[in-house]
Design a protein around this motif. Structure first.
Motif, short mmCIF file in Angstrom:
data_model
loop_
_atom_site.label_atom_id
_atom_site.label_comp_id
_atom_site.label_asym_id
_atom_site.label_seq_id
_atom_site.Cartn_x
_atom_site.Cartn_y
_atom_site.Cartn_z
N HIS A 136 51.80 81.95 80.36
CA HIS A 136 51.59 82.31 81.76
C HIS A 136 52.38 83.56 82.14
O HIS A 136 53.47 83.79 81.64
CB HIS A 136 52.02 81.16 82.69
N GLU A 151 53.72 85.63 87.76
CA GLU A 151 53.00 85.27 88.98
C GLU A 151 52.39 83.88 88.87
O GLU A 151 52.41 83.11 89.83
CB GLU A 151 51.91 86.31 89.27
N GLU A 152 51.84 83.55 87.71
CA GLU A 152 51.27 82.22 87.51
C GLU A 152 52.35 81.14 87.54
O GLU A 152 52.13 80.05 88.08
CB GLU A 152 50.51 82.17 86.19
N VAL A 181 55.11 81.25 89.27
CA VAL A 181 55.48 81.08 90.68
C VAL A 181 54.47 80.18 91.38
O VAL A 181 54.84 79.30 92.17
CB VAL A 181 55.60 82.46 91.38
N GLU A 182 53.19 80.36 91.10
CA GLU A 182 52.16 79.49 91.69
C GLU A 182 52.35 78.04 91.25
O GLU A 182 52.22 77.12 92.06
CB GLU A 182 50.76 79.98 91.29
N ARG A 236 55.20 76.60 93.19
CA ARG A 236 54.79 76.27 94.57
C ARG A 236 54.09 74.92 94.62
O ARG A 236 54.34 74.11 95.50
CB ARG A 236 53.89 77.35 95.12
N ASP A 237 53.19 74.69 93.65
CA ASP A 237 52.49 73.41 93.60
C ASP A 237 53.45 72.25 93.38
O ASP A 237 53.33 71.19 94.01
CB ASP A 237 51.45 73.43 92.49
N LYS A 276 55.33 71.65 96.62
CA LYS A 276 54.45 70.98 97.60
C LYS A 276 54.35 69.49 97.31
O LYS A 276 54.38 68.67 98.20
CB LYS A 276 53.05 71.60 97.55
#
Length: 76
Positions: free
Chosen positions: A59, A62-63, A65-66, A69-70, A73
């Protein structure tokens, strides 16, 4: 050596987490993975904590970091 130069450029910190790197906890990976047409050249190499090696191998930053985030959450 290239390793020492990259470590100095990163100020002794993991490219992904910013945590301190030591000789016993770090590994080299590509900023842009081979799976995404990254090239094996010094400018594309970063040093990371070895505990996240598999994540960084496949990855981009940027991936990751996504993904983080998930996780935040889901688990707060």
């Amino acid at each position: 050596s290239d390793f020492r130069e990259i470590l100095r450029e990163q100020e002794g910190r993991c490219y992904v987490t910013g945590r301190e790197l030591t000789g016993s906890n770090c590994d080299a990976e590509l900023k842009i993975p081979l799976t995404q047409n990254g090239k094996v050249e010094k400018e594309n190499v970063c040093l990371i904590l070895d505990s996240i090696r598999e994540l960084k191998r496949y990855h981009t930053l940027e991936e990751i970091v996504e993904i983080a985030r998930d996780i935040i959450k889901l688990h707060g």
